[in-house]
Design an enzyme around this catalytic site. Sequence first.
Site, short mmCIF file in Angstrom:
data_model
loop_
_atom_site.label_atom_id
_atom_site.label_comp_id
_atom_site.label_asym_id
_atom_site.label_seq_id
_atom_site.Cartn_x
_atom_site.Cartn_y
_atom_site.Cartn_z
N TYR A 93 2.22 -5.64 -0.63
CA TYR A 93 2.54 -4.37 0.01
C TYR A 93 3.44 -3.59 -0.93
CZ TYR A 93 4.69 -0.92 3.06
OH TYR A 93 5.12 0.26 3.61
N GLU A 110 1.92 4.92 0.12
CA GLU A 110 1.84 3.49 0.45
C GLU A 110 0.51 2.88 0.01
OE1 GLU A 110 3.11 1.73 4.55
OE2 GLU A 110 0.93 1.88 4.63
#
Lengths: 374, 297
Positions: free
Chosen positions: A98, A186
């Site tokens: 992530y 992101e």
Amino acid sequence: MKLFEYQAKETFRKFGIETPAGVLIKNAEELSDAMAKTSFPIVLKSQLLMGGRGKKGLIRLVSDEAQARKECGELFDSEYNVRKILVEQAVDIKTELYLSITVDPVEAKHMIIACGDGGVEIETLAVESPERIIREYVDPDRGLMPFQIKNVGFSLGLEGDLLKKFSAVLANLYKAFVSSDAELIEINPLFITGDGNIIAGDGKLSIDDNSDFRQPSYGKTRDYYDSDAEYEASLEGIPYLQFDGDISLMCAGAGLTTTVYDLINYEGGTVANYLEFGGPNYKKAVRAMELCLKNDSKVILVVTFGTIARADVMAEGIVDAISRLKPDRPIVTCIRGTNEEDASRILKEAGLVPLYDTEEAVRKAVAIAKGEKP
Amino acid sequence: MSIFIDETTKVLIQGITGKEGSFWTNHMIGCGTNVVAGVTPGKEGQQVEGRDVYHSVRRAVDKVEVEASMLFVPPRFTKDAVFEALDGGIKKIVTVADGIPLHDAVQIRKAAMSEGAMVIGGNTSGVISPGRAMMGFFPYWIERVYKQGRIGVMTRSGSLTNEVTAMVVKAGFGVSSLIGIGGDPVPGTRFAEMLPLYEADDQTDAVVIIGELGGTMEEECAEMKGLGIFTKPLVAFLGGRTAPEGKRMGHAGAIVSGGKGSVKDKIKAIESVGGKVAERPRFVGDYLKELLGDRVR
């Protein structure tokens, strides 16, 4: 403005971050062309702004043409108003990470967030295992320094060639974050492939609306909104949210409007729509009322307490809107602030009963919605 | 003495010759503000409300002493104007601009922090100590809202501030100093950073926070109270308690706070240090009465 995955990935590629080979299609007929440019297995990814697409069955892994055609048709026909599908080559995934960048309003710094558990909900992880989240704060005046990139990479347990490739991804993502005036950028998941490459599996990019003037225009299209009314309101610059209750709100100021929304719920009423016509929109009463009248609400509730958004101007607007649109439902008004005495006079002359207390106005609207005579 | 400004504070107006700038300069003077000069590039030699206009902040501060600057400057030029004020040695700055780019706001707060300055805003009505002075635009002539008194008010909103403050006044209180920190995601100054000023102010008996969902500003105030840095009674009103989730950005805020930021957390944090959270604007007045008892209002 939140962008779609395919738009986020276009930005990633522009900044040198690799994404899976893919083709964007707008209808089921275009699937043939997309399949010709990819090879099985492929992933059909519905382009929607909502989270949790995977859990809702809006992302499908398919291994042959027949299955692809069937599932593609299902997605375009689903209840979720799917207008575009990103057809992507499936990737041989070894690990998922992530990686995101946002701003920290307390430190006044850019904040990199990374985690070895890709594909998870980061908010959930932040609550359940906060120790697994890696944070690196970047001074906006200094920019991202090489040592900070290494800090993140080593914390993720990366070494050698992978560390080198990851460093390039993070440096490029930071450039994209700053250049795009992003609120959030992101990559989740960020794939490490079997052959040692790093590829952005998904992408989120949210651009600050206040920076529109210095960013390329993505154009407001219907795709970005949940309902026709929300789209129409956005073209007018009027904040509007669609619900399915009885009371249409025509209020001023974000704080006051959400407070009125709360009070209606406390009094046992329901909201048909949230609408703010304060600030720069305080002269748009006619357009605002038009939007409210498209709902099958039972009453329109006007609550304001403005300074620059003058009470007399808003009252005149309401009276003008009533004479032009001839609403088929009662209107409860509670208009206060600069020149409120004039506002009361204007409303009374038009046959309305001005109220001065927000709670009283809310109770009145709730009573009317429940069948009481206005 | 009030906080941030009083009737003696020497105030410069950047953007004084604009429509908004000149209109509100008139009202700021009407409210008692000590406006000493103005700045508009290219307009030196003119006067607004009898105050001299200069080309630049540097030229203004060379001629007159300035303690605070009020910016009536469009959002896209706000960063430049704030940096110009800082360059002129000014440590108190208020910007009302609505629409400052996010990344500019980060740099503005960063610069203020490193220079020991305080920037209030943007996206705010500004700062007012009723009966003394204001920087910004408040309808100070509406007595049932802007009545002088002993309650400090901090807020993120405009219209809601009028609504809640009217309830404070209705309960028999008045306002000592009202600070609108503004509704932007990265305000120049945060609620908790104002609390030490209210603590030190002998004209403030209690503080009302008008907050909202998301972020951690209310939790930071609770922390200040828990640490004993702020000891006066604290009442909060939080809008959006029943608002449905998922319509705003939310994401980054939730990550930053690691689970904080929900209304439930905010109420818990404030109540755990003896503060009160009002469900309706009207209850703010009730809680003040309860906490302050018969103390002078």
